[in-house]
Design an enzyme around this catalytic site. Structure first.
Site, mmCIF file in Angstrom:
data_model
loop_
_atom_site.group_PDB
_atom_site.id
_atom_site.type_symbol
_atom_site.label_atom_id
_atom_site.label_comp_id
_atom_site.label_asym_id
_atom_site.label_seq_id
_atom_site.Cartn_x
_atom_site.Cartn_y
_atom_site.Cartn_z
ATOM 1 C CG HIS A 190 51.033 24.693 -33.231
ATOM 2 N ND1 HIS A 190 50.225 25.053 -32.580
ATOM 3 C CD2 HIS A 190 51.210 23.290 -33.225
ATOM 4 C CE1 HIS A 190 49.818 24.314 -32.444
ATOM 5 N NE2 HIS A 190 50.033 22.942 -32.503
ATOM 6 C CD GLU A 191 53.466 20.224 -34.231
ATOM 7 O OE1 GLU A 191 52.790 19.645 -32.900
ATOM 8 O OE2 GLU A 191 52.111 19.955 -34.821
ATOM 9 C CD GLU A 246 46.111 21.828 -30.645
ATOM 10 O OE1 GLU A 246 47.000 22.362 -31.143
ATOM 11 O OE2 GLU A 246 46.934 20.732 -30.282
ATOM 12 C CG HIS A 273 52.210 21.767 -29.282
ATOM 13 N ND1 HIS A 273 50.915 21.240 -27.988
ATOM 14 C CD2 HIS A 273 51.618 21.339 -29.885
ATOM 15 C CE1 HIS A 273 49.805 21.601 -28.730
ATOM 16 N NE2 HIS A 273 50.079 21.035 -30.086
#
Length: 316
Positions: free
Chosen positions: A131-132, A199, A135
């Site tokens: 997930h990071e 998100e 980003h």
């Protein structure tokens, strides 16, 4: 709206706040000084915001020798995502959370707390790191990091205004009111500037990098509960920092205009839908009374209640 346009608009808004507060404190001269200060700070923050944020959290860089499993995991995920290997940091904090920072993929870093490693299993940690990295791939990190640092600087200037004492009572009253309202207003701008859709986008892209949306759904459920129970001193000092994390420090109960994150239950539902699209069959995480929970069968019995990594990112 592109991230560069968002960043430009954000910097303009923050500069206006600086000038307004500077005028309140010192009139036209104060506004001019605030403008020069804001210009210098914007330039400095662009190049150094990641270092500021990491130092704010007391993050320590780790490598293959100090945290081989965690660093190897991030390396594999970065390869899958076609990204340069980011720097990896650990934060010695019981608050379970993670974030990414850096102005671009070539200067990126991912960070996780020891609290996160203590409550997630290996696949859940990998899903959070994916997930990071999403980003980073989506180039969200510049605006996320700059907003956290600039809003924190505005809060400090507002605190200065609170203790400012001029020659007339009217000036004192205005300065005091500005100090009371400017910090929440700055935080509100941060929350509005960073769209909640990023998100959802990072959840989806991260789940695709990892390969199993339900691992991220399970991680989000655990992290949301843990982050709500364990205080985060960094976010307490600088509320704008909450926009950095994978989960907020408190539950909102629903998506709303001024929340930095979508409701965790909605994120889990979106990941469940993605798992169905990918043809993955497994009992879904559920939301019980607004509190994200995971069905017992969603996590293998051997892993329940135990992390695969120790607080230093090594295999237990």
């Amino acid at each position: 709206m592109g991230n560069w346009l968002k960043t430009t608009m954000l910097l303009a808004a923050m500069t206006a706040l600086f000038m307004g507060l500077g005028y309140t404190i010192g009139g036209s001269g104060g506004a001019a000084i605030a403008l020069l200060f804001a210009a210098g700070m914007n330039l400095f923050t662009f190049w150094n915001a990641d270092k500021i944020v990491l130092k704010m959290h007391g993050a320590k860089e780790v490598d293959e020798r100090s945290a081989p499993l965690l660093v190897g995991m991030v390396r594999d995920l970065a390869r899958r995502a076609a990204l340069p290997m980011p720097k990896v940091y650990l934060i010695d904090s019981p608050h379970p959370n993670a974030f990414a920072t850096g102005r671009n993929p070539d200067n990126a870093a991912v960070a996780a707390t020891t609290g996160l490693l203590g409550i997630l299993d290996k696949e859940e940690v990998a899903a959070v790191m994916a997930h990071e990295l999403a980003h980073v791939k989506n180039r969200d990190t510049l605006i996320m990091t700059m907003t956290a640092t600039i809003a924190g600087a505005i809060s400090m200037l507002a605190n200065f205004a609170l203790f400012f004492r001029g020659g007339d009572n009217r000036g004192n009253m205005i300065a005091t009111l500005a100090a009371v309202f400017i910090a929440p207003f700055a935080a509100m701008i941060v929350q509005m500037a960073i769209s909640r859709t990023r998100e959802y986008s990072a959840d989806r892209a991260g789940a695709e990098i990892h390969g199993n949306p339900r691992a991220l759904a399970s991680a989000l459920a655990k992290l949301a509960q843990g982050a709500a129970r364990v205080p985060n001193p960094v976010a307490a000092r600088n509320p704008a920092a909450s926009a950095l994390y994978i989960v907020p420090g408190a539950r909102t109960g629903r998506d709303n205009l001024f929340s930095t994150h979508p409701d965790t239950g909605n994120r889990i539902a979106a990941l469940e839908a993605l798992a169905d699209e990918m043809g993955l069959g497994s009992p879904p995480p559920v939301v019980d009374g607004g509190r994200p929970t995971v069905l017992p069968t969603a996590v293998p019995k051997s892993r329940r209640g135990a992390s695969a990594l120790d607080p230093h990112g090594r295999r237990r």
